[in-house]
Design a protein around this motif. Sequence first.
Motif, PDB file in Angstrom:
ATOM      1  N   GLU A  56      78.600  87.695  43.685  1.00  0.00           N
ATOM      2  CA  GLU A  56      78.295  88.666  43.019  1.00  0.00           C
ATOM      3  C   GLU A  56      77.788  88.561  41.614  1.00  0.00           C
ATOM      4  N   GLY A  57      77.448  86.868  41.716  1.00  0.00           N
ATOM      5  CA  GLY A  57      76.746  85.330  40.627  1.00  0.00           C
ATOM      6  C   GLY A  57      77.650  86.501  38.530  1.00  0.00           C
ATOM      7  N   GLY A  58      76.983  86.314  37.872  1.00  0.00           N
ATOM      8  CA  GLY A  58      77.942  86.375  36.851  1.00  0.00           C
ATOM      9  C   GLY A  58      77.590  85.062  36.028  1.00  0.00           C
ATOM     10  N   HIS A  59      77.927  85.528  34.179  1.00  0.00           N
ATOM     11  CA  HIS A  59      77.570  84.491  33.438  1.00  0.00           C
ATOM     12  C   HIS A  59      78.827  84.926  32.429  1.00  0.00           C
ATOM     13  N   LEU A  60      79.971  83.937  32.442  1.00  0.00           N
ATOM     14  CA  LEU A  60      81.143  84.169  30.875  1.00  0.00           C
ATOM     15  C   LEU A  60      81.282  83.090  29.810  1.00  0.00           C
ATOM     16  N   PRO A  61      80.607  83.809  28.720  1.00  0.00           N
ATOM     17  CA  PRO A  61      80.314  83.121  27.818  1.00  0.00           C
ATOM     18  C   PRO A  61      81.678  82.402  27.097  1.00  0.00           C
ATOM     19  N   VAL A  62      81.660  80.666  27.431  1.00  0.00           N
ATOM     20  CA  VAL A  62      82.408  79.529  26.645  1.00  0.00           C
ATOM     21  C   VAL A  62      82.081  79.481  25.513  1.00  0.00           C
ATOM     22  N   VAL A  63      82.719  79.141  23.946  1.00  0.00           N
ATOM     23  CA  VAL A  63      82.340  78.784  23.026  1.00  0.00           C
ATOM     24  C   VAL A  63      83.957  77.646  23.261  1.00  0.00           C
ATOM     25  N   ALA A  64      83.046  76.102  22.702  1.00  0.00           N
ATOM     26  CA  ALA A  64      83.881  74.712  22.371  1.00  0.00           C
ATOM     27  C   ALA A  64      84.338  75.951  21.337  1.00  0.00           C
ATOM     28  N   MET A  65      85.701  74.707  20.557  1.00  0.00           N
ATOM     29  CA  MET A  65      86.347  75.222  20.227  1.00  0.00           C
ATOM     30  C   MET A  65      87.180  74.019  19.791  1.00  0.00           C
ATOM     31  N   THR A  66      87.275  73.132  18.348  1.00  0.00           N
ATOM     32  CA  THR A  66      87.350  72.101  19.041  1.00  0.00           C
ATOM     33  C   THR A  66      87.151  70.551  17.000  1.00  0.00           C
ATOM     34  N   ALA A  67      87.944  69.780  17.627  1.00  0.00           N
ATOM     35  CA  ALA A  67      87.732  68.852  16.406  1.00  0.00           C
ATOM     36  C   ALA A  67      87.361  67.933  16.151  1.00  0.00           C
ATOM     37  N   ARG A  68      86.786  67.814  17.403  1.00  0.00           N
ATOM     38  CA  ARG A  68      85.758  66.134  17.941  1.00  0.00           C
ATOM     39  C   ARG A  68      84.243  67.187  16.878  1.00  0.00           C
ATOM     40  N   ALA A  69      83.115  66.441  15.839  1.00  0.00           N
ATOM     41  CA  ALA A  69      82.457  66.683  15.472  1.00  0.00           C
ATOM     42  C   ALA A  69      81.139  66.295  14.925  1.00  0.00           C
ATOM     43  N   MET A  70      81.754  64.567  16.452  1.00  0.00           N
ATOM     44  CA  MET A  70      80.711  64.047  15.690  1.00  0.00           C
ATOM     45  C   MET A  70      79.488  63.888  16.564  1.00  0.00           C
ATOM     46  N   GLN A  71      78.491  62.850  16.449  1.00  0.00           N
ATOM     47  CA  GLN A  71      77.180  63.210  16.863  1.00  0.00           C
ATOM     48  C   GLN A  71      77.428  63.009  18.553  1.00  0.00           C
ATOM     49  N   GLY A  72      77.053  64.287  18.830  1.00  0.00           N
ATOM     50  CA  GLY A  72      76.478  64.070  20.356  1.00  0.00           C
ATOM     51  C   GLY A  72      77.843  65.012  20.886  1.00  0.00           C
ATOM     52  N   ASP A  73      78.495  64.927  20.435  1.00  0.00           N
ATOM     53  CA  ASP A  73      79.580  65.919  20.928  1.00  0.00           C
ATOM     54  C   ASP A  73      79.201  67.386  20.724  1.00  0.00           C
ATOM     55  N   ARG A  74      78.653  68.286  20.630  1.00  0.00           N
ATOM     56  CA  ARG A  74      78.258  69.135  20.666  1.00  0.00           C
ATOM     57  C   ARG A  74      76.970  69.260  22.214  1.00  0.00           C
ATOM     58  N   GLU A  75      76.370  68.428  22.035  1.00  0.00           N
ATOM     59  CA  GLU A  75      75.808  67.830  23.379  1.00  0.00           C
ATOM     60  C   GLU A  75      76.749  67.445  24.358  1.00  0.00           C
ATOM     61  N   ARG A  76      77.253  67.368  24.073  1.00  0.00           N
ATOM     62  CA  ARG A  76      78.708  67.134  25.134  1.00  0.00           C
ATOM     63  C   ARG A  76      78.577  68.221  26.205  1.00  0.00           C
ATOM     64  N   CYS A  77      79.475  69.274  25.269  1.00  0.00           N
ATOM     65  CA  CYS A  77      80.262  70.743  25.260  1.00  0.00           C
ATOM     66  C   CYS A  77      78.337  71.683  25.994  1.00  0.00           C
ATOM     67  N   LEU A  78      77.564  71.121  25.554  1.00  0.00           N
ATOM     68  CA  LEU A  78      76.482  72.472  26.148  1.00  0.00           C
ATOM     69  C   LEU A  78      76.043  72.053  27.264  1.00  0.00           C
ATOM     70  N   GLU A  79      76.455  70.162  27.387  1.00  0.00           N
ATOM     71  CA  GLU A  79      75.283  70.336  29.220  1.00  0.00           C
ATOM     72  C   GLU A  79      77.295  70.565  30.066  1.00  0.00           C
ATOM     73  N   ALA A  80      78.176  70.747  29.661  1.00  0.00           N
ATOM     74  CA  ALA A  80      79.064  71.316  30.379  1.00  0.00           C
ATOM     75  C   ALA A  80      79.258  72.359  31.012  1.00  0.00           C
ATOM     76  N   GLY A  81      78.001  73.112  30.594  1.00  0.00           N
ATOM     77  CA  GLY A  81      77.940  74.322  30.291  1.00  0.00           C
ATOM     78  C   GLY A  81      78.408  75.930  29.094  1.00  0.00           C
ATOM     79  N   MET A  82      79.107  75.477  28.268  1.00  0.00           N
ATOM     80  CA  MET A  82      79.464  76.174  27.110  1.00  0.00           C
ATOM     81  C   MET A  82      77.040  76.963  26.305  1.00  0.00           C
TER      82      MET A  82
END
Length: 706
Positions: free
Chosen positions: A541-567
């Motif tokens: 059936e496919g589909g895509h459930l939105p996932v938003v990272a909510m984290t205290a890690r705020a260093m450069q690259g943390d956002r990119e790692r979250c997006l690369e994981a599929g967030m």
Amino acid sequence: MLDISSAELNGANDQLRAEAARQGEVLRSLQASLGRLAMPSARTGDEGATADDDDDLLGLTRALEQLVRQRESARELTEQILDQLPIPVFLKDRQGRFVRCNRQFEQFAQRTRDQIEGRTIDDIGPRTWAGLTHDEDERAWHSGRMVTSERRLAQRDPPLDVVVNRVVIRSGGEPYLLGFSIDVSEQRAARDALQHAVESAQAASRAKSDFLANMSHEIRTPMNGILGMTELVLESQLEPQQREDLALVKGSADALLTIIDDILDFSKIEAGKLEIEDVPFDLGALVRDTVRSLALPARRKGLTLDCQLPPHLPPAMKGDPGRLRQVLINLLGNAIKFTSEGGVTLGVSLRRVLEPRCEVEFAVRDSGIGIAPDKQKLIFDAFSQVDGSTTRQYGGTGLGLTICRRLVMLMQGDIAVSSEPGIGSVFRFTVPLGQMAHAVPQVRGALPHAVAAPAAGAPPVSKAGRLHILLAEDNPVNQRLALRLLEKMGHRVTLADNGVDALEHALHGGVDLVLMDVQMPALDGLAATRILRQWEASAPEGGHLPVVAMTARAMQGDRERCLEAGMDDYLSKPVDSARLREVVARFHGRQAGAVLDWNGALLRLDGDCELLLELAALFIGDGPQLLDALEQALAAGDQEASQRAVHSLQGVLVNFGAQRAIACTERLAARLRNGGPGLLAPALMHDLAAALHDVYAALGQHLGGA
């Protein structure tokens, strides 16, 4: 490098030339004597001829002796010159035999000259060295140019590093291989030391980044609870004194967070890892919201805080609103801090208005203490402050203005200050911003970055728009805070305190949105999201459930790692209600049941409403034909044509954010991939037709209201 002076080389050359001249005179004398011997004697009588011949032979003998002596002298001179050279030198014939070498080569080879000359490298060198030498010699013989190689004599103590150079020369019509070696042990040691220093510096930089990341995480986690709970209490019924006390608590917490952000931003800038965005935003709204956010600190000090905008400000600009706001907050905050009476004014003006960009100048004026002329050149340096004494009246890290200058430079602008002690200061900075023909839409759904979100006291969403949100969070304080904020917004929340439970609810809980903490027990948020995306990719059936990272890690690259994981997005802690409302609202229009996301479509078109209306009219006319083409391909059992028709229909629906209809096309596409047209359930086509009917109706309403 060779350490031989030009005077030494010139002296050696002069000696060789003089010796060559003397040998030339001897040869000419020999030639004359031989010529006389070869001529028939003009005198009569054997006795006279014999006497003359004896004289000529005696002269020839003496000339030959002189030539031999001179050649021996030249050989000695050549050997002396070679021995004075500070590097090993050797000469080989075509068979690889050493013909000549100097004293330094004897020391290098640890052999005497008698043990070297007439022998090959196989006779005097180790087997490994000899094999490499043969290869390098052959390359020099065949290349016709100098061949250079680097060697390490590991058997020496200490090991010796040398560079060996070879070139073919000719003498007397015979070819020879001239070689010389240079000791580069010191250079190699210096190079290795430099490499070690670089690696150590890189390791130290990584350790510093890791430390800052951990420090940020450890501080932001409790700060999230302090700020969030304080904000919740401030929204309740309080006595004036209680409200003032809590406001001081929140202000202190905000100040601490600002210090952390300054340190992190400075680290990112120094590492060259801070990127500048180029997105549409409302400049006027950004400036007004920034001034409003600092109005309370100014009022507490009895200061006025004004904003002056040009009357014909473009409706929308393109740039980095987040970094622009950061510079303004730093400059306005400094102006308020260093001003005790009077006020602060932010002025905005346009310079060089040229399509498609224009220069925008921001000027922050204050009536504060001012800056001495000798200090004005230093205030933009890191950790530099006007008053660095232990009795200084004003606090701060000394990074704010440094960060401002670096950010302005990254935005291709410039910044300067003019000030007079006791009168005040003016900080001006200019940045180029893009101009857009259409305004950025002000929407209740997907809010553009830096555009103000609805007030914290805004009414909750209706039951029809209520979301089922999965909150994956293991910290009890953060759980309670996020739960309270989301429930106040009117959403239903399911709580998961570890990654395994979060994944289970995401797969089977029927949720609309996941707020996923990155660091959780059992299974971290990144791994849980990757598994979720893999399951979605393989599900029929496919589909895509939105996932938003909510984290205290705020260093450069943390956002990119979250997006690369599929967030889908990244929300750093501490989380305030306005930012949380903005993120949730952004995905509210993308839930599976949304018929149309008109505001999101406007954002994708940079606010071009006319173009969106034109596209809507075209789809209302063409959509039924696309559905007919799909039905005909399915009826004919043509899988390739069916997949092409679904893809075309889905490509158009994406423009309007029609999530319900898109979900239907995704289920159809998955079923076609797995089983072909013949196995499609009639219910899938019925659902698609109903979803498209709703899309046509919604688009028609927008066309009718235009």
